[in-house]
Each structure stands twice: as structure tokens, then as C-alpha cells.
Design a protein around this motif. Structure first.
Motif, PDB file in Angstrom:
ATOM      1  N   UNK A   5      -5.859   4.110  -1.120  1.00  0.00           N
ATOM      2  CA  UNK A   5      -6.828   5.204  -1.155  1.00  0.00           C
ATOM      3  C   UNK A   5      -6.023   6.458  -1.465  1.00  0.00           C
ATOM      4  N   UNK A   6      -6.664   7.573  -1.794  1.00  0.00           N
ATOM      5  CA  UNK A   6      -5.892   8.803  -2.007  1.00  0.00           C
ATOM      6  C   UNK A   6      -5.004   9.142  -0.806  1.00  0.00           C
ATOM      7  N   UNK A   7      -5.479   8.886   0.413  1.00  0.00           N
ATOM      8  CA  UNK A   7      -4.676   9.180   1.609  1.00  0.00           C
ATOM      9  C   UNK A   7      -3.447   8.275   1.709  1.00  0.00           C
ATOM     10  N   UNK A   8      -3.644   6.959   1.527  1.00  0.00           N
ATOM     11  CA  UNK A   8      -2.500   6.046   1.640  1.00  0.00           C
ATOM     12  C   UNK A   8      -1.575   6.149   0.431  1.00  0.00           C
ATOM     13  N   UNK A   9      -2.122   6.463  -0.741  1.00  0.00           N
ATOM     14  CA  UNK A   9      -1.299   6.592  -1.944  1.00  0.00           C
ATOM     15  C   UNK A   9      -0.333   7.763  -1.846  1.00  0.00           C
ATOM     16  N   UNK A  10      -0.704   8.786  -1.083  1.00  0.00           N
ATOM     17  CA  UNK A  10       0.149   9.967  -0.934  1.00  0.00           C
ATOM     18  C   UNK A  10       1.480   9.631  -0.278  1.00  0.00           C
ATOM     19  N   UNK A  11       1.536   8.539   0.481  1.00  0.00           N
ATOM     20  CA  UNK A  11       2.773   8.182   1.173  1.00  0.00           C
ATOM     21  C   UNK A  11       3.583   7.095   0.460  1.00  0.00           C
ATOM     22  N   UNK A  12       3.128   6.635  -0.716  1.00  0.00           N
ATOM     23  CA  UNK A  12       3.869   5.613  -1.459  1.00  0.00           C
ATOM     24  C   UNK A  12       5.235   6.172  -1.849  1.00  0.00           C
ATOM     25  N   UNK A  13       6.286   5.372  -1.592  1.00  0.00           N
ATOM     26  CA  UNK A  13       7.653   5.834  -1.859  1.00  0.00           C
ATOM     27  C   UNK A  13       8.504   4.692  -2.408  1.00  0.00           C
ATOM     28  N   UNK A  14       9.598   5.077  -3.038  1.00  0.00           N
ATOM     29  CA  UNK A  14      10.567   4.115  -3.554  1.00  0.00           C
ATOM     30  C   UNK A  14      10.973   3.166  -2.428  1.00  0.00           C
ATOM     31  N   UNK A  15      10.996   1.873  -2.753  1.00  0.00           N
ATOM     32  CA  UNK A  15      11.386   0.866  -1.786  1.00  0.00           C
ATOM     33  C   UNK A  15      10.228   0.201  -1.063  1.00  0.00           C
ATOM     34  N   UNK A  16       9.044   0.798  -1.139  1.00  0.00           N
ATOM     35  CA  UNK A  16       7.876   0.193  -0.489  1.00  0.00           C
ATOM     36  C   UNK A  16       7.600  -1.187  -1.078  1.00  0.00           C
TER      37      UNK A  16
END
Length: 148
Positions: A5-16
Motif C-alpha cells: 500500500x502507499x503506507x507500506x511502500x514508503x518503508x521499502x528499502x534495499x535488502x528487503x
């Protein structure tokens, strides 16, 4: 697995890590894929022809293996249209036995990079597909537009 979601996508980071997936591929799946794709090459359904071509048995279509790995992306994003690009090399075939169990393909992915580009947030994802512990795809990489 809940899609981004826009909320969870905001925390996507390298290594996930993306959620992994295990898929059984049977001869019936190969027949259905051949009909849908128009790829009727007998190495995908005839043991005799596959053997005469030097293969260890009937093999899954390379594009089917690629599509299966793409399921990791679509499950994660929840939106097939979010995939901006996807490419791979085929490194090893998936040999599909003539039984009810078929072949098990293990699929996974990890975020290699996140960048902002043209007002969009892009995740670069490296995908893995393995059969019997060995890589089926090489350099499998996709770019995904993150929601938000």
C-alpha cells in the motif's frame, strides 16, 4: 501476504526480502502453457524428443519459468501493471517428470535498490528461481513502481 500500500511502500528499502513462493509444475501445466503460448515444441511434452535433443527429460518452457518468478512480484505489489521492466537469462532447465507431483520450483526476490525517478519511487528487485537447489534463471531483475 498483503500487497503493498502507499503506507507500506514508503518503508521499502534495499535488502528487503519479498515473500517466497513454491510452485509445482506438472506435465499438465506444460500442456496448458503450450496451448496458451503457442510454443508447441515437443521437448516440452515428449520424452523421446527431449532425449534425442540431449535433454535429461521433458523440460518446462523458459518463459513459463520466468512467468512463475514474476508471480513473486505481482503478489508483492498487488498490481501487475506496477512492473515496469523485467528481464532474465535462462541458465538451467526445469525437468518435469511424468507423474502427478511434477517439479518443485522455489521462487524468491530481494530489493536491490530503491530510487526516485521522474516523480515515481522505483524498486529494483533481484529474483531467484531454483529447481533441485540450482538456479534456473540468471540475472533476473525487475523494476517495480511503488505505490504512493
Amino acid at each position: 501476504m498483503t500487497a503493498l500500500t502507499p503506507d507500506t511502500a514508503a518503508s521499502v528499502a534495499k535488502g528487503d526480502a519479498l515473500p517466497s513462493l513454491s510452485v509445482q509444475v506438472t506435465r499438465a501445466d506444460l500442456v496448458r502453457y503450450a496451448g496458451a503460448s503457442g510454443d508447441l515444441n515437443p521437448i516440452h511434452w515428449s520424452d523421446r524428443v527431449a532425449g534425442s535433443a540431449g535433454l535429461p527429460g521433458v523440460i518446462a518452457h523458459g518463459m513459463l519459468s520466468m512467468a512463475l518468478a514474476g508471480r513473486v512480484l505481482t503478489a508483492w505489489t498487488g498490481d501487475p501493471a506496477a512492473i515496469r521492466s523485467y528481464g532474465t537469462r535462462f541458465t538451467r532447465p526445469v525437468v518435469v517428470p511424468d507423474d502427478d507431483a511434477g517439479a518443485t520450483v522455489e521462487l524468491s526476490g530481494a530489493v536491490a535498490e530503491v530510487r526516485d525517478e521522474g516523480g515515481e519511487r522505483i524498486a529494483v528487485v533481484d529474483l531467484k528461481a531454483t529447481f533441485e537447489g540450482k538456479a534456473v534463471l540468471g540475472r533476473a531483475r525487475a523494476e517495480v513502481v511503488l505505490p504512493g
